[in-house]
Design an enzyme around this catalytic site. Structure first.
Site, PDB file in Angstrom:
ATOM      1  N   TYR A  54     -34.061   1.584  24.200  1.00 60.25           N
ATOM      2  CA  TYR A  54     -32.868   2.081  23.509  1.00 60.25           C
ATOM      3  C   TYR A  54     -32.860   3.597  23.386  1.00 60.25           C
ATOM      4  CZ  TYR A  54     -31.160  -2.561  22.904  1.00 60.25           C
ATOM      5  OH  TYR A  54     -30.675  -3.811  23.176  1.00 60.25           O
ATOM      6  N   ARG A  57     -31.333   4.581  26.598  1.00 58.96           N
ATOM      7  CA  ARG A  57     -29.885   4.313  26.610  1.00 58.96           C
ATOM      8  C   ARG A  57     -29.142   5.296  25.701  1.00 58.96           C
ATOM      9  NH1 ARG A  57     -27.882  -1.570  25.613  1.00 58.96           N
ATOM     10  NH2 ARG A  57     -25.983  -0.626  26.448  1.00 58.96           N
ATOM     11  N   ASN A  90     -18.840  -2.445  23.374  1.00 58.56           N
ATOM     12  CA  ASN A  90     -19.732  -1.386  23.847  1.00 58.56           C
ATOM     13  C   ASN A  90     -20.459  -0.717  22.682  1.00 58.56           C
ATOM     14  OD1 ASN A  90     -18.737  -1.964  26.375  1.00 58.56           O
ATOM     15  ND2 ASN A  90     -17.110  -0.440  26.227  1.00 58.56           N
ATOM     16  N   HIS A 106     -20.751  -5.154  18.545  1.00 64.11           N
ATOM     17  CA  HIS A 106     -22.152  -5.300  18.965  1.00 64.11           C
ATOM     18  C   HIS A 106     -23.031  -4.154  18.492  1.00 64.11           C
ATOM     19  CE1 HIS A 106     -20.937  -8.230  22.441  1.00 64.11           C
ATOM     20  NE2 HIS A 106     -20.975  -8.801  21.260  1.00 64.11           N
ATOM     21  N   CYS A 117     -34.237  -4.262   4.378  1.00 61.47           N
ATOM     22  CA  CYS A 117     -33.227  -4.224   3.309  1.00 61.47           C
ATOM     23  C   CYS A 117     -31.792  -4.169   3.820  1.00 61.47           C
ATOM     24  CB  CYS A 117     -33.492  -3.042   2.367  1.00 61.47           C
ATOM     25  SG  CYS A 117     -32.976  -1.443   3.040  1.00 61.47           S
ATOM     26  N   CYS A 133     -37.538   3.373   6.703  1.00 54.11           N
ATOM     27  CA  CYS A 133     -36.159   3.272   6.224  1.00 54.11           C
ATOM     28  C   CYS A 133     -35.951   4.308   5.126  1.00 54.11           C
ATOM     29  CB  CYS A 133     -35.921   1.863   5.679  1.00 54.11           C
ATOM     30  SG  CYS A 133     -34.427   1.713   4.679  1.00 54.11           S
ATOM     31  N   SER A 174     -14.456  -9.803  31.030  1.00 58.50           N
ATOM     32  CA  SER A 174     -13.904 -10.994  31.660  1.00 58.50           C
ATOM     33  C   SER A 174     -13.198 -11.879  30.639  1.00 58.50           C
ATOM     34  CB  SER A 174     -15.012 -11.800  32.338  1.00 58.50           C
ATOM     35  OG  SER A 174     -14.495 -13.070  32.683  1.00 58.50           O
ATOM     36  N   ASN A 198      -8.400  -5.649  34.130  1.00 57.18           N
ATOM     37  CA  ASN A 198      -9.780  -5.823  34.590  1.00 57.18           C
ATOM     38  C   ASN A 198      -9.899  -5.409  36.054  1.00 57.18           C
ATOM     39  OD1 ASN A 198     -12.409  -6.438  34.115  1.00 57.18           O
ATOM     40  ND2 ASN A 198     -12.143  -8.668  34.058  1.00 57.18           N
ATOM     41  N   LEU A 199     -11.112  -5.040  36.433  1.00 56.19           N
ATOM     42  CA  LEU A 199     -11.376  -4.600  37.799  1.00 56.19           C
ATOM     43  C   LEU A 199     -11.094  -5.708  38.808  1.00 56.19           C
ATOM     44  CD1 LEU A 199     -12.368  -2.217  39.451  1.00 56.19           C
ATOM     45  CD2 LEU A 199     -14.718  -2.991  39.051  1.00 56.19           C
TER      46      LEU A 199
HETATM   47 ZN   LIG Z   1     -34.810  -0.558   4.089  1.00 52.95          ZN
END
Ligand SMILES: [Zn+2]
Length: 231
Positions: A54, A57, A90, A106, A117, A133, A174, A198-199
């Site tokens: 991640y 990304r 996305n 997402h 928590c 955290c 899709s 859509n493509l």
């Molecule tokens: Zn926490």
């Protein structure tokens, strides 16, 4: 006249900004198995690997720029006299970079989540196992991303929007596959017109009233121009 529009966007709209998905050949995803980097079990097994994935990304998404499809949707949200709700699958921030507001079902690469928590905070560029955290101090930071096997976010508010919209569009996702397939049914049952951009023609996606086939950077600006011209 001021009709309410709900738009679902998927990977197809970000692909043209250079952001791939696990469905693509090559790229970041090809080096990893989904179950290793995009499931709670994978994170429990090897949090370091998941964070590195991640982090990569996040760095990639930070450099990506919105394309004409994102710009057109931002224009629609700004200039349409009714409400325009953008729901995205996305996790990049390309809608926001284009000046639009979007509901991220997402999660977001830019977010961190405490699995002790539930606190959320802006993710640092580099997360690592044991990231504390800021609220409860537990070493329980994870990317604020909905992984396979987890419940998408904001489903109740999305359902309310679908039930009250007059026009539903699915872009770059899709129409055959959940959640678009469920969303189009829900919107159609509420009496909304439905359009798929859509493509590739998904062929059997007759659930939609209208289809526009082509790259998002072309068909989305055309569609938005049509809507705004017809005002
Ligand atoms: Zn926490």
């Amino acid at each position: 006249m001021a009709r309410k529009i709900v738009i679902l966007t998927g990977a197809g709209i970000s692909a043209e900004s250079g952001l791939g998905t696990f469905r693509d050949e090559g790229g970041l995803w090809a080096q990893h198995r989904i179950e290793d980097v995009a499931t709670p079990e994978g994170f429990a097994r090897d949090p370091g690997l998941v964070h590195r994935f991640y982090n990569a990304r996040r760095a990639q998404a930070l450099e990506a720029a919105p394309n004409p499809a994102h710009e057109a949707l931002a224009r629609l949200q700004r200039d349409w006299p009714g409400e325009v709700v953008i729901v995205t699958q996305n996790v990049d921030a390309l809608h926001e970079k284009a000046g639009a507001k979007a509901i991220h079902m997402h999660g977001e690469l830019a977010g961190a989540l405490c699995f002790a928590c539930g606190h959320r905070w802006p993710a640092p560029l580099e997360m690592a196992p044991g990231t504390p955290c800021p609220s409860c101090n537990a070493p329980a930071g994870r990317p604020d991303i909905v992984w396979f096997g987890e419940m998408p976010y904001h489903m109740e508010i999305i359902a309310e929007h679908l039930q009250s919209c007059d026009l539903f569009a699915a872009i770059g996702t899709s129409g055959q596959v959940y959640p678009a397939a469920g969303f189009v049914e829900e919107a159609a049952m509420a009496g909304a017109e439905t359009v798929e951009l859509n493509l590739a023609d998904s062929g059997i996606s007759r659930a939609f009233d209208d289809h526009r086939v082509g790259p998002a950077s072309k068909v989305v600006p055309d569609w938005v121009a049509e809507l705004l011209t017809a005002l």
